[in-house]
Design a protein around this motif. Structure first.
Motif, short mmCIF file in Angstrom:
data_model
loop_
_atom_site.label_atom_id
_atom_site.label_comp_id
_atom_site.label_asym_id
_atom_site.label_seq_id
_atom_site.Cartn_x
_atom_site.Cartn_y
_atom_site.Cartn_z
N ARG A 131 8.17 1.19 -14.91
CA ARG A 131 9.75 0.72 -15.37
C ARG A 131 10.87 1.54 -16.21
N VAL A 132 11.89 2.32 -15.98
CA VAL A 132 12.24 2.89 -16.61
C VAL A 132 13.28 2.11 -18.24
N PRO A 133 14.09 1.30 -17.32
CA PRO A 133 14.55 0.38 -18.83
C PRO A 133 13.23 -1.05 -19.87
N GLN A 134 13.67 -1.16 -21.17
CA GLN A 134 12.36 -1.66 -21.40
C GLN A 134 12.67 -3.19 -21.19
N PRO A 135 10.70 -2.91 -21.35
CA PRO A 135 10.07 -2.02 -22.17
C PRO A 135 9.71 -0.88 -21.00
N CYS A 136 9.80 -0.13 -21.19
CA CYS A 136 9.40 1.42 -20.42
C CYS A 136 7.70 1.39 -20.16
N GLY A 137 7.52 2.33 -18.86
CA GLY A 137 6.22 1.82 -18.96
C GLY A 137 5.45 1.70 -17.82
N PHE A 138 4.23 1.66 -17.94
CA PHE A 138 3.96 1.20 -16.01
C PHE A 138 3.56 -0.28 -16.80
N GLN A 139 4.28 -1.28 -16.34
CA GLN A 139 4.16 -2.95 -16.45
C GLN A 139 4.10 -3.71 -14.61
N CYS A 140 3.27 -4.76 -15.00
CA CYS A 140 3.42 -5.40 -14.26
C CYS A 140 4.83 -6.33 -13.62
N ILE A 141 5.29 -6.58 -12.37
CA ILE A 141 6.77 -6.87 -12.53
C ILE A 141 6.60 -7.13 -11.14
N VAL A 142 7.55 -7.58 -10.07
CA VAL A 142 7.42 -8.78 -8.74
C VAL A 142 8.13 -7.12 -7.94
N PRO A 143 7.50 -6.53 -7.15
CA PRO A 143 7.63 -5.49 -6.20
C PRO A 143 9.12 -5.88 -5.02
N VAL A 163 6.34 10.85 -7.49
CA VAL A 163 4.76 9.95 -6.79
C VAL A 163 5.31 8.30 -6.80
N LEU A 164 5.71 7.36 -7.34
CA LEU A 164 6.49 6.54 -7.15
C LEU A 164 7.40 6.29 -5.60
N VAL A 165 8.25 7.04 -6.12
CA VAL A 165 9.44 7.28 -5.09
C VAL A 165 8.98 7.31 -3.77
N ILE A 166 8.29 8.51 -3.67
CA ILE A 166 7.86 9.11 -2.49
C ILE A 166 6.45 7.73 -2.12
N VAL A 167 5.96 7.08 -2.71
CA VAL A 167 4.71 6.40 -2.54
C VAL A 167 5.89 5.47 -1.35
N SER A 168 6.63 4.71 -2.28
CA SER A 168 7.47 3.96 -2.03
C SER A 168 8.84 3.85 -0.63
N ILE A 169 9.21 5.06 -0.51
CA ILE A 169 9.12 5.56 1.50
C ILE A 169 8.35 5.62 2.03
N VAL A 170 7.77 5.72 1.89
CA VAL A 170 6.45 5.78 3.06
C VAL A 170 5.63 4.38 3.57
N ASN A 171 5.52 3.40 2.93
CA ASN A 171 4.86 3.10 2.48
C ASN A 171 5.64 1.66 2.91
N ALA A 172 6.08 1.71 4.47
CA ALA A 172 6.92 0.85 5.29
C ALA A 172 6.31 -0.97 5.46
N GLY A 173 6.50 -2.32 5.04
CA GLY A 173 5.97 -3.23 5.52
C GLY A 173 5.12 -3.47 4.77
N GLN A 174 4.83 -3.06 3.21
CA GLN A 174 4.44 -3.02 2.10
C GLN A 174 4.52 -3.23 0.78
N LYS A 175 4.68 -4.09 -0.07
CA LYS A 175 5.89 -4.09 -1.28
C LYS A 175 5.34 -2.94 -2.22
N VAL A 176 7.19 -2.94 -2.77
CA VAL A 176 7.15 -1.35 -3.66
C VAL A 176 8.27 -1.33 -4.35
N CYS A 177 7.23 -0.56 -5.29
CA CYS A 177 8.50 -0.38 -6.94
C CYS A 177 9.39 0.41 -6.48
#
Length: 124
Positions: free
Chosen positions: A57-69, A10-24
């Motif tokens: 995030r796949v790398p440690q720490p894995c899971g949903f984290q607040c990161i710079v998109p 879902v994250l990969v698909i959303v990142s492709i669709v959201n052109a011009g926005q910050k993406v994961c």
């Protein structure tokens, strides 16, 4: 909670669709860990500090984290048509993941899906 592999797709698909926005960032065909992942945020209720976004995030720490998109500002031009790319060695690789957005690619190259849906950098 959704299984990690579904959430990653879902994250990969959303990142492709959201052109011009910050993406994961996407992680291509890496298998997400199923153990020892701990989320510190939720995509449904993104309460991350300004300038960050709740991303898996796949790398440690894995899971949903607040990161710079990543910035998803498209470069000019369009991805080539499939029939024009038959001589490109990356056009048929099904387990490649070289980019998430155009800015991941050098020069004028764009981040395009190849025949298998893998993301590769290629000149428009």
């Amino acid at each position: 909670m959704l299984p990690y592999s579904y959430a990653l797709l879902v994250l990969v698909i959303v990142s492709i669709v959201n052109a011009g926005q910050k993406v994961c960032p996407g992680y291509g065909f890496m298998r997400p860990p199923t153990e020892n992942c701990e989320s510190t945020c939720s995509m449904e209720k993104d309460e991350c500090p300004s300038g960050t976004k709740c991303c898996f995030r796949v790398p440690q720490p894995c899971g949903f984290q607040c990161i710079v998109p990543k910035d998803n500002e498209p470069k000019s031009g369009q991805c080539p048509k499939p029939d024009s790319m038959d001589k490109n060695p990356y056009w048929g690789i099904c387990d490649a993941h070289f980019c998430d957005v155009d800015n991941d690619c050098k020069g004028v190259e764009k981040c395009c899906s190849n025949l298998c849906g893998s993301h590769i950098c290629i000149a428009p």
